[in-house]
Design an enzyme around this catalytic site. Structure first.
Site, short mmCIF file in Angstrom:
data_model
loop_
_atom_site.label_atom_id
_atom_site.label_comp_id
_atom_site.label_asym_id
_atom_site.label_seq_id
_atom_site.Cartn_x
_atom_site.Cartn_y
_atom_site.Cartn_z
N GLY A 1 0.78 -1.15 -0.15
CA GLY A 1 0.08 -0.07 0.14
C GLY A 1 0.91 1.33 0.02
N TYR A 2 1.14 1.57 -1.07
CA TYR A 2 2.16 2.88 -1.33
C TYR A 2 1.30 3.91 -1.89
CZ TYR A 2 6.61 1.31 0.64
OH TYR A 2 7.71 0.67 1.36
N GLU B 1 12.18 -3.71 -4.23
CA GLU B 1 11.17 -3.71 -5.25
C GLU B 1 11.85 -3.50 -6.36
OE1 GLU B 1 6.77 -1.69 -6.33
OE2 GLU B 1 8.33 -0.95 -5.02
#
Length: 393
Positions: A136-137, A253
């Site tokens: 959740g960015y 990531e």
């Protein structure tokens, strides 16, 4: 040194034999799509019985997270042993038994910043594939400028009350948990008022809405939080320390984006499109382009290996992760463009042929690699500033 070398040779021999004895033959065929990977979860879904067997055997050995400490469900392998395992798996095309955001992103962040209680609980669940995590960015008004996020976490004593929205949340509709950036101090500067929370997706007030892409399908969702209660035990690091954790996690990531589907056998696919079982390809230009791509992919793979070795020595990739993200994204796009070239006009069909136009749809999906995890333009800015040390003007 001789004893250490001999020990590593013994480990290689034993690993090779174990993989040969325990990896099912169907798990030695490269995946043709992301849907063939196993992502774990509280309600796991396997594409085949062999996939389940392979996952469970690797899980029980700790080799879903080979270089994590054994106390957290990992294999406890050192740097050299982990490299040997990857090399031996590659030799017989073993599929990864588990792929998840927990392994790739959250796990390294928890190892660095989590409490001992958080490590024992969440890292073990991740390594055993028991929980599916999503990220959740990004928000509607905070994409490339992530620090502009507005999702609020209000201090309510023993818990936080979270309200806001996230977007481009991959697999949020399937995930069990979400690691989330929230604003805990609205009066602080936008980088310093952010915290890192772990939120159960089954909590009251959490909802998701899938987003459909040009490819005809999508893992992306919008995620909404309506006064969601989150225990303070679920904050990672100190309050308002989330931006530091977020940046650390992004390095992992960005290093992984674009690499997932690299196992598609490009040259073999080209031969199949031309009705051949062995080479050479009749088109010399296409043959040269595939060779060039294969060399670039191998160079990227070796560079990632070097970066991994450096990280084990305490040297984090930092800004170099932007290079990995940018270059691997470009490699992935080039790969699918070459695959389309291999198939010619027929590969562009968006109908019943070629699995409902799967190849063309997958090519469209690769364009998202240039956006997710930070746009290519942002990565090039980081590279120019922090690696090449170019002047701002």
């Amino acid at each position: 040194m001789q004893t250490q070398t001999k020990s590593l040779e013994t480990f290689r021999k034993e690993t090779r034999q174990w993989l040969e004895d325990h990896c099912p033959q169907s798990m030695r065929i490269p995946v043709s799509s992301f849907e063939e990977t196993f992502m774990g979860g509280r309600n796991p879904e396997f594409t085949s019985e062999d996939q389940r067997i392979w996952f469970e055997r690797m899980r029980d050995r700790g080799w879903t997270a080979p270089d994590w400490p054994q106390v957290y469900g990992g294999g406890g392998l050192n740097q050299q042993e982990y490299r040997v395992l990857k090399e031996e798996m590659s030799l017989i095309n073993c599929r990864a038994p588990l792929w998840s955001f927990g392994l790739m992103m959250l796990g390294p962040a928890l190892l660095q910043f989590g409490t001992e209680k958080q490590k024992k609980k969440y890292l073990t669940e991740i390594a055993r594939g028991e929980v599916w995590w999503c990220q959740g960015y990004s928000e509607p008004g905070a994409g490339s400028d992530l620090a502009n996020l507005q999702t609020r976490a209000v201090d309510k004593g023993d818990h936080y009350e979270v309200t806001g929205q996230k977007v481009w949340t991959s697999y949020a509709d399937k995930a069990d948990m979400i690691f989330c950036l929230v604003r805990t101090d609205p009066n602080a500067s936008k980088h310093t008022g952010i915290s890192f929370l772990l939120i159960d997706m089954t909590s009251k007030g959490v909802s998701t809405q899938p987003i459909k892409l040009i490819s005809g399908k999508s893992p992306f969702c919008e995620t909404f939080f309506d006064r969601v209660r989150v225990s303070k035990e679920n904050i990672v690091g100190a309050e308002n320390y989330g931006w530091t954790i977020a940046k650390y996690l992004l390095t992992h990531e960005r290093s992984g984006i674009g690499v997932v589907a690299k196992s598609i056998p490009l040259y073999e696919k080209a031969l199949a499109f031309n009705g051949l079982k062995k080479g050479p390809l009749p088109d010399p230009v296409l043959r040269a382009e595939i060779a060039r791509w294969s060399i670039d992919e191998e160079a990227m793979k070796l560079t990632l290996e070097r970066s991994y070795d450096e990280s084990k020595e305490g040297k984090e990739p930092g800004a170099k992760s932007s290079f990995f993200k940018y270059y691997s994204s470009e490699l992935n796009k080039r790969k699918y463009e070459l695959l389309l070239s291999c198939g010619g006009h027929d590969a562009l069909v968006w109908g019943n042929r070629y699995e409902e136009g799967k190849l063309a749809r997958d090519m469209c999906r690769t364009k998202g690699n240039s956006i997710e995890g930070g746009t290519s333009e942002i990565q090039l800015n980081i590279i120019s500033k922090h690696i090449l040390r170019l002047p701002n003007k």
